[in-house]
Design a protein around this motif. Structure first.
Motif, PDB file in Angstrom:
ATOM      1  N   PRO A 157       0.811  -1.223   0.000  1.00 39.56           N
ATOM      2  CA  PRO A 157       0.000   0.000   0.000  1.00 39.56           C
ATOM      3  C   PRO A 157       0.846   1.276   0.000  1.00 39.56           C
ATOM      4  CG  PRO A 157      -0.252  -1.189   2.079  1.00 39.56           C
ATOM      5  CD  PRO A 157       0.565  -2.042   1.177  1.00 39.56           C
ATOM      6  N   LYS A 158       2.028   1.233   0.612  1.00 38.48           N
ATOM      7  CA  LYS A 158       2.896   2.416   0.624  1.00 38.48           C
ATOM      8  C   LYS A 158       3.424   2.714  -0.774  1.00 38.48           C
ATOM      9  CE  LYS A 158       4.462   1.908   5.385  1.00 38.48           C
ATOM     10  NZ  LYS A 158       5.648   1.673   6.233  1.00 38.48           N
ATOM     11  N   LEU A 159       3.749   1.676  -1.519  1.00 35.25           N
ATOM     12  CA  LEU A 159       4.221   1.872  -2.888  1.00 35.25           C
ATOM     13  C   LEU A 159       3.121   2.447  -3.768  1.00 35.25           C
ATOM     14  CD1 LEU A 159       6.429   1.562  -5.016  1.00 35.25           C
ATOM     15  CD2 LEU A 159       5.610  -0.768  -5.385  1.00 35.25           C
ATOM     16  N   LEU A 160       1.916   1.927  -3.623  1.00 35.46           N
ATOM     17  CA  LEU A 160       0.792   2.447  -4.401  1.00 35.46           C
ATOM     18  C   LEU A 160       0.505   3.911  -4.052  1.00 35.46           C
ATOM     19  CD1 LEU A 160      -1.552  -0.656  -4.298  1.00 35.46           C
ATOM     20  CD2 LEU A 160      -0.159   0.143  -6.211  1.00 35.46           C
ATOM     21  N   ALA A 161       0.572   4.249  -2.758  1.00 34.01           N
ATOM     22  CA  ALA A 161       0.367   5.637  -2.347  1.00 34.01           C
ATOM     23  C   ALA A 161       1.478   6.533  -2.897  1.00 34.01           C
ATOM     24  CB  ALA A 161       0.294   5.737  -0.830  1.00 34.01           C
ATOM     25  N   ALA A 162       2.699   6.029  -2.959  1.00 30.51           N
ATOM     26  CA  ALA A 162       3.809   6.802  -3.533  1.00 30.51           C
ATOM     27  C   ALA A 162       3.585   7.058  -5.020  1.00 30.51           C
ATOM     28  CB  ALA A 162       5.132   6.072  -3.303  1.00 30.51           C
ATOM     29  N   ILE A 163       3.037   6.070  -5.716  1.00 29.66           N
ATOM     30  CA  ILE A 163       2.724   6.246  -7.138  1.00 29.66           C
ATOM     31  C   ILE A 163       1.642   7.314  -7.303  1.00 29.66           C
ATOM     32  CG2 ILE A 163       1.710   5.120  -9.163  1.00 29.66           C
ATOM     33  CD1 ILE A 163       3.132   2.518  -8.170  1.00 29.66           C
ATOM     34  N   VAL A 164       0.626   7.276  -6.446  1.00 33.35           N
ATOM     35  CA  VAL A 164      -0.429   8.302  -6.478  1.00 33.35           C
ATOM     36  C   VAL A 164       0.182   9.679  -6.216  1.00 33.35           C
ATOM     37  CG1 VAL A 164      -2.498   9.147  -5.304  1.00 33.35           C
ATOM     38  CG2 VAL A 164      -2.289   6.731  -5.879  1.00 33.35           C
ATOM     39  N   CYS A 165       1.058   9.780  -5.217  1.00 29.62           N
ATOM     40  CA  CYS A 165       1.711  11.059  -4.907  1.00 29.62           C
ATOM     41  C   CYS A 165       2.507  11.577  -6.099  1.00 29.62           C
ATOM     42  CB  CYS A 165       2.646  10.905  -3.707  1.00 29.62           C
ATOM     43  SG  CYS A 165       1.807  10.774  -2.137  1.00 29.62           S
ATOM     44  N   THR A 166       3.212  10.689  -6.761  1.00 30.61           N
ATOM     45  CA  THR A 166       4.001  11.086  -7.926  1.00 30.61           C
ATOM     46  C   THR A 166       3.102  11.627  -9.026  1.00 30.61           C
ATOM     47  OG1 THR A 166       5.666   9.418  -7.386  1.00 30.61           O
ATOM     48  CG2 THR A 166       5.670  10.294  -9.632  1.00 30.61           C
TER      49      THR A 166
ATOM     50  N   PHE B 138      -0.204  19.135  -9.572  1.00 26.29           N
ATOM     51  CA  PHE B 138      -0.638  20.000  -8.477  1.00 26.29           C
ATOM     52  C   PHE B 138       0.508  20.312  -7.531  1.00 26.29           C
ATOM     53  CE2 PHE B 138      -4.348  17.529  -9.835  1.00 26.29           C
ATOM     54  CZ  PHE B 138      -5.217  18.556 -10.150  1.00 26.29           C
ATOM     55  N   GLY B 139       0.238  21.208  -6.580  1.00 31.32           N
ATOM     56  CA  GLY B 139       1.232  21.651  -5.612  1.00 31.32           C
ATOM     57  C   GLY B 139       1.434  20.680  -4.463  1.00 31.32           C
ATOM     58  N   LEU B 140       2.372  21.029  -3.603  1.00 32.10           N
ATOM     59  CA  LEU B 140       2.799  20.164  -2.511  1.00 32.10           C
ATOM     60  C   LEU B 140       1.674  19.808  -1.545  1.00 32.10           C
ATOM     61  CD1 LEU B 140       5.080  18.689  -1.050  1.00 32.10           C
ATOM     62  CD2 LEU B 140       5.610  20.831   0.117  1.00 32.10           C
ATOM     63  N   ILE B 141       0.822  20.763  -1.216  1.00 31.36           N
ATOM     64  CA  ILE B 141      -0.247  20.478  -0.265  1.00 31.36           C
ATOM     65  C   ILE B 141      -1.168  19.389  -0.791  1.00 31.36           C
ATOM     66  CG2 ILE B 141      -1.794  22.317  -1.064  1.00 31.36           C
ATOM     67  CD1 ILE B 141      -1.371  21.161   2.579  1.00 31.36           C
ATOM     68  N   TRP B 142      -1.443  19.381  -2.097  1.00 33.32           N
ATOM     69  CA  TRP B 142      -2.296  18.357  -2.695  1.00 33.32           C
ATOM     70  C   TRP B 142      -1.592  17.014  -2.751  1.00 33.32           C
ATOM     71  CZ3 TRP B 142      -6.973  19.533  -2.201  1.00 33.32           C
ATOM     72  CH2 TRP B 142      -7.388  20.859  -2.295  1.00 33.32           C
ATOM     73  N   VAL B 143      -0.268  17.039  -2.885  1.00 34.30           N
ATOM     74  CA  VAL B 143       0.498  15.793  -2.839  1.00 34.30           C
ATOM     75  C   VAL B 143       0.380  15.167  -1.451  1.00 34.30           C
ATOM     76  CG1 VAL B 143       2.817  14.795  -2.998  1.00 34.30           C
ATOM     77  CG2 VAL B 143       2.112  16.556  -4.625  1.00 34.30           C
TER      78      VAL B 143
END
Length: 126
Positions: free
Chosen positions: A79-88, A94-99
């Motif tokens: 799940p952490k890898l998938l969340a990292a892909i979403v963040c990328t 979008f900007g940092l706050i949305w990341v």
């Protein structure tokens, strides 16, 4: 049998610990800044120092996301890898706050629903 000592985190303890960390950080940074003018650094060395945060931060993040040793998980069930892909993907538009917001939400969703979804898809495939 547990042999770990437990420390009560009352407000005073957290306050004093925070103040001590602030003081230690200030002293370390002030010492380095104070010494900076006492020796000459080559331009090449200054340029090299600029890459330190850019290389250290991803290394720290990668270990936290992927794990290490027997806990290493570079797969789509992490799940952490998938969340990292979403963040990328969010960071591309979008900007940092949305990341940060997107990362937190996606991590919570993946940690909560990824395992049931994987069981569902596995059941469909078999």
């Amino acid at each position: 049998m547990h042999t770990h000592a437990h420390i009560a985190l009352d407000n005073d303890y957290v306050l004093y610990l925070s103040l001590a960390m602030i003081a230690a950080t200030f002293i370390i940074r002030f010492a380095v800044i104070g010494m900076a003018g006492r020796f000459n650094m080559s331009e090449r060395f200054k340029k090299t120092l600029r890459f330190v945060p850019v290389t250290v931060l991803p290394a720290i993040i990668a270990v936290e996301i992927l794990g290490k040793g027997s806990n290493f998980a570079f797969n789509l069930e992490n799940p952490k890898l998938l969340a990292a892909i979403v963040c990328t993907m969010i960071s591309l538009r979008f900007g940092l706050i949305w990341v940060v917001i997107g990362g937190l939400i996606s991590l919570i969703l993946f940690q909560t629903y990824l395992d049931p979804m994987m069981h569902f898809f596995h059941h469909l495939m078999c």
